[in-house]
Write an enzyme that holds these catalytic residues in place. Structure first.
Site, mmCIF file in Angstrom:
data_model
loop_
_atom_site.group_PDB
_atom_site.id
_atom_site.type_symbol
_atom_site.label_atom_id
_atom_site.label_comp_id
_atom_site.label_asym_id
_atom_site.label_seq_id
_atom_site.Cartn_x
_atom_site.Cartn_y
_atom_site.Cartn_z
ATOM 1 N N HIS A 372 0.794 -1.231 0.000
ATOM 2 C CA HIS A 372 0.000 0.000 0.000
ATOM 3 C C HIS A 372 0.819 1.271 0.000
ATOM 4 O O HIS A 372 0.242 2.357 -0.017
ATOM 5 C CB HIS A 372 -0.920 0.043 1.215
ATOM 6 C CG HIS A 372 -2.155 -0.787 1.079
ATOM 7 N ND1 HIS A 372 -3.315 -0.296 0.560
ATOM 8 C CD2 HIS A 372 -2.389 -2.082 1.376
ATOM 9 C CE1 HIS A 372 -4.236 -1.251 0.563
ATOM 10 N NE2 HIS A 372 -3.694 -2.344 1.058
ATOM 11 N N LYS A 564 -9.247 14.185 3.636
ATOM 12 C CA LYS A 564 -8.398 13.007 3.681
ATOM 13 C C LYS A 564 -7.486 13.201 4.883
ATOM 14 O O LYS A 564 -7.494 14.281 5.489
ATOM 15 C CB LYS A 564 -7.569 12.877 2.401
ATOM 16 C CG LYS A 564 -6.901 14.196 1.972
ATOM 17 C CD LYS A 564 -6.119 14.072 0.677
ATOM 18 C CE LYS A 564 -6.973 13.958 -0.558
ATOM 19 N NZ LYS A 564 -6.795 12.728 -1.292
ATOM 20 N N ARG A 565 -6.703 12.193 5.263
ATOM 21 C CA ARG A 565 -5.743 12.404 6.344
ATOM 22 C C ARG A 565 -4.876 13.630 6.020
ATOM 23 O O ARG A 565 -4.597 13.900 4.848
ATOM 24 C CB ARG A 565 -4.861 11.165 6.515
ATOM 25 C CG ARG A 565 -5.564 10.016 7.190
ATOM 26 C CD ARG A 565 -6.023 10.367 8.574
ATOM 27 N NE ARG A 565 -4.909 10.386 9.488
ATOM 28 C CZ ARG A 565 -4.717 9.507 10.470
ATOM 29 N NH1 ARG A 565 -5.597 8.556 10.679
ATOM 30 N NH2 ARG A 565 -3.669 9.582 11.264
ATOM 31 N N LYS A 570 0.249 14.784 0.936
ATOM 32 C CA LYS A 570 -1.056 15.071 0.319
ATOM 33 C C LYS A 570 -1.214 16.563 0.018
ATOM 34 O O LYS A 570 -2.134 16.968 -0.686
ATOM 35 C CB LYS A 570 -2.183 14.571 1.221
ATOM 36 C CG LYS A 570 -2.217 13.045 1.363
ATOM 37 C CD LYS A 570 -3.346 12.600 2.285
ATOM 38 C CE LYS A 570 -3.411 11.096 2.521
ATOM 39 N NZ LYS A 570 -4.208 10.380 1.512
ATOM 40 N N THR A 672 -8.645 6.644 -2.705
ATOM 41 C CA THR A 672 -9.992 6.169 -2.987
ATOM 42 C C THR A 672 -10.979 7.320 -2.842
ATOM 43 O O THR A 672 -12.054 7.288 -3.434
ATOM 44 C CB THR A 672 -10.409 5.025 -2.035
ATOM 45 O OG1 THR A 672 -10.097 5.414 -0.692
ATOM 46 C CG2 THR A 672 -9.685 3.744 -2.379
ATOM 47 N N LYS A 676 -14.560 8.403 -4.888
ATOM 48 C CA LYS A 676 -15.861 8.734 -4.295
ATOM 49 C C LYS A 676 -16.356 10.078 -4.823
ATOM 50 O O LYS A 676 -17.543 10.232 -5.120
ATOM 51 C CB LYS A 676 -15.748 8.786 -2.770
ATOM 52 C CG LYS A 676 -15.282 7.491 -2.134
ATOM 53 C CD LYS A 676 -14.963 7.720 -0.652
ATOM 54 C CE LYS A 676 -14.026 6.668 -0.110
ATOM 55 N NZ LYS A 676 -13.428 7.080 1.198
#
Ligand SMILES: *Cc1c(COP(=O)(O)O)cnc(C)c1O
Length: 830
Positions: A372, A564-565, A570, A672, A676
């Site tokens: 992952h 998101k986290r 990110k 992911t 969505k």
């Protein structure tokens, strides 16, 4: 509450009150459960009582299907998929189960007739937060798809007493609060007190002679008992219900009494506490890994219980462990359960007296491994010292696996000592550490990444040597998400519209059928339906934000969402730099024509990740200044939505116009959230990273706002010597945005508060935020232009939804079934 306390009849009788799906039956069952299980009646029931009674009513119907499914699976003798995951981020059960049972509408009517506030009942549920983010949520989507596709499967994990912390925001900072999700009881699970297995820790090993063979005995100094808690997982529109089996750690009773009898009462209590600590709390990720002994204990604990359970099932059905791998395939969700490779060897050799070679043959034909992450700090390793102290027998087995493996490598790559050192299960360079990804790879017949790009990077970087040796073992399975939760439950208006357009609800199980929407992308009437649907979702979110966060936002503005986290890779701070630049432009030129936007952020930071926490503070600080500035706050709003979890996420994805997927290229394995958003009609602004690449391919590059350097370009920049401060010298607006943060404007004059963040960007910028700043801003300007043309925007939005079929987790699970697990559906009949 345990099922043994349940009144009423046994499952399987024609007791329609327990199993029937009509409105009258549901009403009667609800009243029954309220009375017999909760000791309440309608007039005095609290909303929580109502929720519990509703949950039991739904669970009864699931149990009926579950028992019949178990019988069917047993008779079929089919191979069972065991999905081992340290995390399952399930989200609330009730609405999803009502949808999958097909009784959402009739239940709503039944509730209305009983005078119940149906939405308030759904709101009561405390979600099981047994995961950090994407990885745990993926496991939950896969359980939904496995059941829907009628694949015999068991999810195995840990029943953490405290899941991921709840996030509060105080004075702009994240504050963590423990998650006591079990406080008011969990109506979805069935405790299986008799289903328990011992798990050993510590102590030493001894060899002894047995029938002329040398065998090993492990004498532990702590034995913990794993007890099973089962949650049924029902598929959509089918009768199959699979099993999620979570392990809870306890002290074995015998152990307890022994100490008590010798007078050591406190010793006995201590042993009990030590045992129960193992399943006490989920570790937040993104923390320094140092010395997390408890984490290794958790991993071994649930891997061992799960394998012992499979062996029990196998011996019960076949009486022998030969052919175990034909009856079970075990998918390792990242390296967290990788210790299972060594544990299955131990169980086969030490406990079931098998020889090494046949045991290894079974083991390496049983496991498959999903990687992952490529982030070096996230690759798990354990020091040999800790591993040997906690799991002495497992260390011996790892050494033996390694010795035999390296002999093979030596033969294959004659004399390539550097390669042997790189491939060893033991990293000799950093204080001797066990590389869990190598253990998982050596012990698996298939290894996969989670998006095309990620799988290629796995083969060319972290597992390159293994790919050289066994190219045929490497696969890609691109992640997916379940449309049941992320369209039907979250966005019922969109679901209705899709069903209308497709003629029936077949798209829910075959999302490729949404392609039939494509011709409607230019249909004026349909655009009107689309706009109404989207605006209603945005209005819902605006109401919700007003109630929950106390901010007012205008549903007519562009909703630009990044949830998101919180992590530097990110790049939430890149988003913030854009906001500050827009702010400065508006301040300099108040009549400037910009598309009004509402920026929404959400996400948790690991409690020990200071930079991520500072980013949260920055977002809130910028929000405070901008939202109070009357010169701009009709065109810019910034909201940080606290406590991003599945329940809250369901309000956000449907309402977004723009989805921020702006990670540094090469860092996000798949993502992911990106899926969505797009399947709910948001357009993506994103880098060429993870599954963004494939989403763009599917929806068409004209319907996707791509920006940023590619992974290769960034690598080259770094190799040439990346100097972020120089970028600032050339880019006036970037310099100015950073100066504004440093000036204390967002921190009530405090110039120190954000200094670590600004200096990190200027002098290190490990995730190359500044390198992509200008490209990002330019693309955002195009977004604003596109927003001005609603017809064009809606067209793109419709085409996104129409073309997202690939990203249903049903497709991912079909890929696993065909390419890796080699299993077929086993339909259960009611
Ligand atoms: C989908 C999801 C994630 C993963 O989001 P990414 O954008 O892929 O990182 C994390 N948390 C929750 C609650 C989710 O639903």
């Amino acid at each position: 509450m345990s099922d043994m306390n349940r009144p009423g009849s046994a499952v399987g009788e024609s007791d329609h009150i327990r199993t029937g799906l009509s409105k009258e039956q549901l009403k009667q069952a609800y009243i029954d459960n309220l009375f017999y299980l909760l000791g309440r009646f309608l007039e005095v029931a609290t909303p929580h009582d109502s929720y519990m009674a509703a949950a039991y009513t739904v669970r009864d119907r699931m149990l009926d299907r579950w028992i019949k499914t178990a019988r069917t699976y047993k008779a079929s003798q089919a191979r069972t998929v065991c999905y081992l995951s340290a995390e399952f981020l399930l989200g609330p059960h009730l609405a999803k189960n009502l949808i999958n049972l097909g009784i959402m509408e009739v239940s709503r009517e039944a509730g209305a007739e009983l005078g119940l506030d149906f939405e308030a009942i759904l709101e009561q549920e405390e979600e099981p937060g047994l995961g950090n983010g994407g990885l745990g949520r993926l496991a939950a989507c896969y359980l939904d798809s496995l059941a829907t596709l009628q694949i015999p499967a068991i999810g195995y994990g840990i029943r953490y007493e405290f899941g991921i912390f709840d996030q509060l925001i105080e004075d702009g900072w994240q504050v963590e609060k423990s998650d006591v999700w079990l406080r008011d009881g969990n109506p979805w699970e069935l405790p299986r007190p008799k289903l328990r297995f011992p798990v050993r820790f510590g102590g030493h090993t001894e060899t002894f002679q047995d029938d002329g063979r040398v065998r090993v005995r492990w004498i532990p100094d702590l034995v913990v008992e794993g007890r099973a808690y089962d949650t049924p997982i029902l598929g959509y529109g089918v009768s199959n219900a699979n099993l999620l089996r979570l392990w809870s750690a306890h002290a074995p009773e015998s152990f307890d009494f022994q100490a008590f009898n010798t007078g050591d009462y406190y010793g006995a209590v201590h042993a009990k506490v030590e045992a129960e600590t193992i399943s006490k709390v989920l570790y937040p990720n993104d923390e320094p890994q140092a010395g997390k002994e408890l984490r290794l204990k958790q991993q071994y604990f649930f891997a061992s219980c799960s394998l012992q359970d499979m062996i029990r099932l196998q011996l019960g059905a076949a009486g022998t462990l030969e052919g175990f791998h034909e009856k079970f395939v075990v998918q390792l969700n990242d390296t967290h359960p990788a210790i299972a490779v060594a544990e299955l060897m131990r169980l086969l050799i030490d406990e079931h007296r098998m020889d090494w070679e046949p045991a290894w043959e079974i083991t390496r034909r049983t496991f498959a491994f999903t990687n992952h992450t490529l982030l070096p700090e996230a690759l798990e390793t354990w020091t040999v010292a800790l591993f040997g102290r906690l799991l002495p027998r497992l260390l011996e087995i790892v050494y033996e696996i390694n010795r035999r493996f390296l002999d093979k490598v030596r033969m294959h790559f004659l004399g390539d000592e550097a390669r042997i050192a790189r491939m060893s299960l033991i990293d000799e360079g950093h204080g001797r550490r066990i590389r869990m990804a190598h253990l998982a790879t050596v012990g698996s017949f298939a290894i996969n990444g989670v998006a095309e790009m990620h799988s290629e990077l796995v083969k060319s970087t972290i597992l390159k040597d293994f790919h050289d040796l066994w190219p045929e073992r490497f696969h890609n399975v691109t992640n997916g998400v379940t449309p049941r939760r992320f369209i039907i439950v979250s966005n019922p208006r969109l679901a209705r519209l899709l069903t209308e357009c497709c003629g029936d609800d077949g798209w829910v199980r075959d999302m490729d059928r949404l392609r039939s929407l494509e011709p409607l992308a230019d249909d004026v009437g349909f655009h009107e339906d689309w706009r109404r649907m989207k605006t209603a979702a945005k209005r819902d979110l605006a109401d919700w934000l007003r109630r929950r966060v106390g901010v007012n936002v205008d549903p007519e503005t562009l909703f630009d969402v990044q949830v998101k986290r919180i992590h530097e890779y990110k790049r939430q701070h890149l988003n913030v730099l854009h906001i500050i630049t827009l702010y400065e432009r508006l301040k300099a030129e108040p009549n400037r024509d910009v598309a009004p936007r509402t920026f929404v952020f959400g996400g948790k930071a690991a409690p020990g990740y200071l930079m991520a926490k500072l980013i949260i503070k920055l977002i809130n600080s910028v929000a405070e200044v901008i939202n109070q500035d009357p010169q701009v706050n009709d065109r810019l709003r910034v909201v940080f939505m606290p406590d991003f979890n599945v329940k809250n996420a369901q309000h956000l994805y449907p309402a977004a116009d723009l989805s921020e997927q702006i990670s540094m290229a090469g860092k996000e394995a798949s993502g992911t959230g990106n899926m969505k958003f797009a399947m709910n009609g948001a357009l993506t602004i994103g880098t060429l990273d993870g599954a963004n690449v494939e989403i763009r391919e599917e929806v068409g590059d004209e319907n996707f706002f791509l920006f940023g350097h590619t992974a290769e370009q960034l690598q080259r920049l770094q190799a040439e010597g990346y100097r972020p401060w120089e970028i600032c010298n050339d880019r006036f607006e970037l310099r100015s945005a950073l100066d504004l943060i440093a000036s204390g404007l967002f921190s009530h004059g405090d110039k120190e508060l954000f200094r670590p963040l600004v200096e990190n960007l200027l002098y290190q910028d490990p995730f190359m935020v500044l390198a992509d700043y200008e490209l990002y801003l330019d693309r955002q300007t195009e977004v604003s232009h596109a927003w001005r043309d609603p017809k064009h925007w809606n067209r793109m939005s419709i085409l996104n939804v129409a073309r997202m079929g690939k990203f249903s987790s049903d497709r991912s699970i079909r890929d696993y079934c065909e390419r890796i697990w080699r299993v077929r559906p086993v339909p259960a009949e009611l």
